[in-house]
Scaffold this motif. Structure first.
Motif, PDB file in Angstrom:
ATOM      1  N   ALA A 101       0.845  -1.204   0.000  1.00 40.91           N
ATOM      2  CA  ALA A 101       0.000   0.000   0.000  1.00 40.91           C
ATOM      3  C   ALA A 101       0.878   1.251   0.000  1.00 40.91           C
ATOM      4  CB  ALA A 101      -0.922   0.000   1.216  1.00 40.91           C
ATOM      5  N   LEU A 102       1.934   1.208   0.802  1.00 44.48           N
ATOM      6  CA  LEU A 102       2.879   2.327   0.867  1.00 44.48           C
ATOM      7  C   LEU A 102       3.496   2.595  -0.506  1.00 44.48           C
ATOM      8  CD1 LEU A 102       4.528   4.352   2.595  1.00 44.48           C
ATOM      9  CD2 LEU A 102       6.128   2.488   3.075  1.00 44.48           C
ATOM     10  N   LYS A 103       3.903   1.530  -1.194  1.00 46.98           N
ATOM     11  CA  LYS A 103       4.489   1.687  -2.532  1.00 46.98           C
ATOM     12  C   LYS A 103       3.526   2.348  -3.498  1.00 46.98           C
ATOM     13  CE  LYS A 103       7.385  -2.466  -2.640  1.00 46.98           C
ATOM     14  NZ  LYS A 103       7.387  -3.815  -3.241  1.00 46.98           N
ATOM     15  N   ASN A 104       2.235   2.118  -3.268  1.00 46.69           N
ATOM     16  CA  ASN A 104       1.197   2.694  -4.132  1.00 46.69           C
ATOM     17  C   ASN A 104       0.624   3.998  -3.567  1.00 46.69           C
ATOM     18  OD1 ASN A 104       0.466   0.721  -6.493  1.00 46.69           O
ATOM     19  ND2 ASN A 104       0.892  -0.568  -4.720  1.00 46.69           N
ATOM     20  N   ASN A 105       1.247   4.459  -2.487  1.00 43.40           N
ATOM     21  CA  ASN A 105       0.800   5.707  -1.879  1.00 43.40           C
ATOM     22  C   ASN A 105      -0.668   5.654  -1.471  1.00 43.40           C
ATOM     23  OD1 ASN A 105       1.301   8.230  -0.945  1.00 43.40           O
ATOM     24  ND2 ASN A 105       1.110   9.262  -2.925  1.00 43.40           N
ATOM     25  N   ARG A 106      -1.077   4.506  -0.908  1.00 46.07           N
ATOM     26  CA  ARG A 106      -2.475   4.320  -0.519  1.00 46.07           C
ATOM     27  C   ARG A 106      -2.559   3.849   0.926  1.00 46.07           C
ATOM     28  NH1 ARG A 106      -5.688  -0.132  -3.364  1.00 46.07           N
ATOM     29  NH2 ARG A 106      -7.379   1.109  -2.506  1.00 46.07           N
ATOM     30  N   VAL A 107      -3.785   3.951   1.458  1.00 46.36           N
ATOM     31  CA  VAL A 107      -4.131   3.238   2.681  1.00 46.36           C
ATOM     32  C   VAL A 107      -5.166   2.198   2.261  1.00 46.36           C
ATOM     33  CG1 VAL A 107      -5.237   3.393   4.947  1.00 46.36           C
ATOM     34  CG2 VAL A 107      -3.691   5.213   4.179  1.00 46.36           C
ATOM     35  N   ILE A 108      -4.897   0.938   2.526  1.00 44.62           N
ATOM     36  CA  ILE A 108      -5.812  -0.120   2.095  1.00 44.62           C
ATOM     37  C   ILE A 108      -6.689  -0.565   3.268  1.00 44.62           C
ATOM     38  CG2 ILE A 108      -5.998  -2.484   1.191  1.00 44.62           C
ATOM     39  CD1 ILE A 108      -3.543  -1.973  -0.495  1.00 44.62           C
ATOM     40  N   ASP A 109      -8.000  -0.538   3.024  1.00 45.17           N
ATOM     41  CA  ASP A 109      -8.965  -0.976   4.032  1.00 45.17           C
ATOM     42  C   ASP A 109      -8.997  -2.503   4.111  1.00 45.17           C
ATOM     43  OD1 ASP A 109      -9.652   1.577   4.710  1.00 45.17           O
ATOM     44  OD2 ASP A 109     -11.527   1.610   3.581  1.00 45.17           O
ATOM     45  N   CYS A 110      -9.043  -3.005   5.337  1.00 45.39           N
ATOM     46  CA  CYS A 110      -9.025  -4.460   5.562  1.00 45.39           C
ATOM     47  C   CYS A 110     -10.048  -4.846   6.622  1.00 45.39           C
ATOM     48  CB  CYS A 110      -7.654  -4.889   6.090  1.00 45.39           C
ATOM     49  SG  CYS A 110      -6.274  -4.595   4.976  1.00 45.39           S
ATOM     50  N   LEU A 111     -10.521  -6.069   6.528  1.00 45.70           N
ATOM     51  CA  LEU A 111     -11.301  -6.689   7.592  1.00 45.70           C
ATOM     52  C   LEU A 111     -10.477  -7.847   8.144  1.00 45.70           C
ATOM     53  CD1 LEU A 111     -14.794  -7.021   5.811  1.00 45.70           C
ATOM     54  CD2 LEU A 111     -13.967  -5.123   7.214  1.00 45.70           C
ATOM     55  N   LEU A 112     -10.579  -8.091   9.434  1.00 46.97           N
ATOM     56  CA  LEU A 112      -9.959  -9.277  10.003  1.00 46.97           C
ATOM     57  C   LEU A 112     -10.954 -10.428   9.879  1.00 46.97           C
ATOM     58  CD1 LEU A 112      -8.280  -7.809  13.217  1.00 46.97           C
ATOM     59  CD2 LEU A 112      -7.199  -8.356  11.015  1.00 46.97           C
ATOM     60  N   GLN A 113     -10.493 -11.527   9.288  1.00 44.45           N
ATOM     61  CA  GLN A 113     -11.375 -12.689   9.151  1.00 44.45           C
ATOM     62  C   GLN A 113     -11.342 -13.505  10.428  1.00 44.45           C
ATOM     63  OE1 GLN A 113     -10.880 -15.166   5.671  1.00 44.45           O
ATOM     64  NE2 GLN A 113     -12.407 -16.647   6.391  1.00 44.45           N
ATOM     65  N   MET A 114     -12.521 -13.628  11.050  1.00 45.01           N
ATOM     66  CA  MET A 114     -12.622 -14.342  12.307  1.00 45.01           C
ATOM     67  C   MET A 114     -13.042 -15.782  12.063  1.00 45.01           C
ATOM     68  SD  MET A 114     -11.837 -11.809  14.067  1.00 45.01           S
ATOM     69  CE  MET A 114     -11.687 -12.920  15.377  1.00 45.01           C
ATOM     70  N   TYR A 115     -12.474 -16.648  12.879  1.00 45.37           N
ATOM     71  CA  TYR A 115     -12.842 -18.056  12.839  1.00 45.37           C
ATOM     72  C   TYR A 115     -14.025 -18.259  13.781  1.00 45.37           C
ATOM     73  CZ  TYR A 115     -12.409 -23.085  13.209  1.00 45.37           C
ATOM     74  OH  TYR A 115     -12.670 -24.426  13.184  1.00 45.37           O
ATOM     75  N   ILE A 116     -15.233 -18.355  13.197  1.00 49.23           N
ATOM     76  CA  ILE A 116     -16.419 -18.528  14.053  1.00 49.23           C
ATOM     77  C   ILE A 116     -17.108 -19.872  13.828  1.00 49.23           C
ATOM     78  CG2 ILE A 116     -16.932 -16.070  14.392  1.00 49.23           C
ATOM     79  CD1 ILE A 116     -19.038 -16.313  12.129  1.00 49.23           C
TER      80      ILE A 116
END
Ligand SMILES: *Cc1c(COP(=O)(O)O)cnc(C)c1O
Length: 220
Positions: A101-116
């Motif tokens: 993301a840094l190389k692309n000058n971005r902030v990338i949105d993420c979700l944490l995948q939970m084991y449910i």
């Protein structure tokens, strides 16, 4: 029913705050175009190899979500354009996403995948691993990623009470993190849960984002 009719039928049941991710994996570009023409702009794919040619072929105002397991060596190719990664399941992966993301000058949105789920095959973090990750100094040092919520997949079972319980547990954990680690930050707001078979229940249990494939595009 056509893709457009299926989309309209699902959207009718959505509350305002629920985002529909149209899961187009295994379906051709033409099917995505049909959904696009019906107004759908958010699409989910589970494999990078399949996502890349579709991204190239289709209009650039589509928001692409990665919903499947992501290997660190594949992050580079999606970092320039991916809108949301639902399937982050390790600090190592988060560090790689931050780097690209840094190389692309971005902030990338993420979700944490939970084991449910009560299934061996599903990827994801458990609650304790998630607390440890979010409280670590390594995580604090990643300015080019933003955790905007959690994702979970319920057990594939006809027993609706099991599925409902898993959705409830994800919402409870989301609320815990929202208050503790995230200090009620408004950007921590997404609970990605619910697929074709269980999205109605997921919405009842607080989902903000449903990932629906076969109910839109047909059986795979
Ligand atoms: C395939 C897939 C979906 C969509 O499943 P359907 O049953 O076709 O709606 C949702 N989430 C993930 C992670 C998937 O891989």
């Amino acid at each position: 029913m056509s893709i457009a009719e299926n989309l309209a039928a699902i959207k009718e049941q959505l509350k305002n705050h629920v985002t529909l991710v149209a899961v187009s994996k295994t379906f051709p570009v033409e099917a995505i175009q049909e959904a696009y023409q019906a107004g759908q702009r958010i699409f989910g794919e589970n494999r990078v190899q399949e996502l890349l040619p579709k991204y190239e072929a289709l209009p650039k105002d589509i928001e692409w979500h990665l919903i499947g397991h992501l290997q660190t060596n594949k992050v580079k190719s999606i970092a320039p354009f991916i809108s949301l990664i639902h399937s982050v399941d390790s600090l190592k992966l988060l560090e790689e996403i931050n780097k690209e993301a840094l190389k692309n000058n971005r902030v990338i949105d993420c979700l944490l995948q939970m084991y449910i789920a009560k299934e061996e095959t599903k990827f994801g973090l458990d609650f304790e691993e998630t607390r440890a990750l979010l409280n670590s100094s390594e995580y604090a040092a990643l300015p080019n990623i933003r955790i905007v919520g959690l994702m979970g997949m319920a057990t594939n079972t006809p027993d609706a009470s099991v599925v409902r319980q898993e959705f409830k547990s994800l919402l409870t954990f989301f609320n815990e993190l929202k208050q503790s680690v995230f200090n009620n930050t408004p950007s921590f707001k997404e609970i990605s849960m619910g697929m074709s078979g269980d999205y109605k229940m997921a919405i009842e249990e607080g989902s903000t984002m449903i990932r629906v494939g076969s109910s839109i595009f047909g059986v795979r």
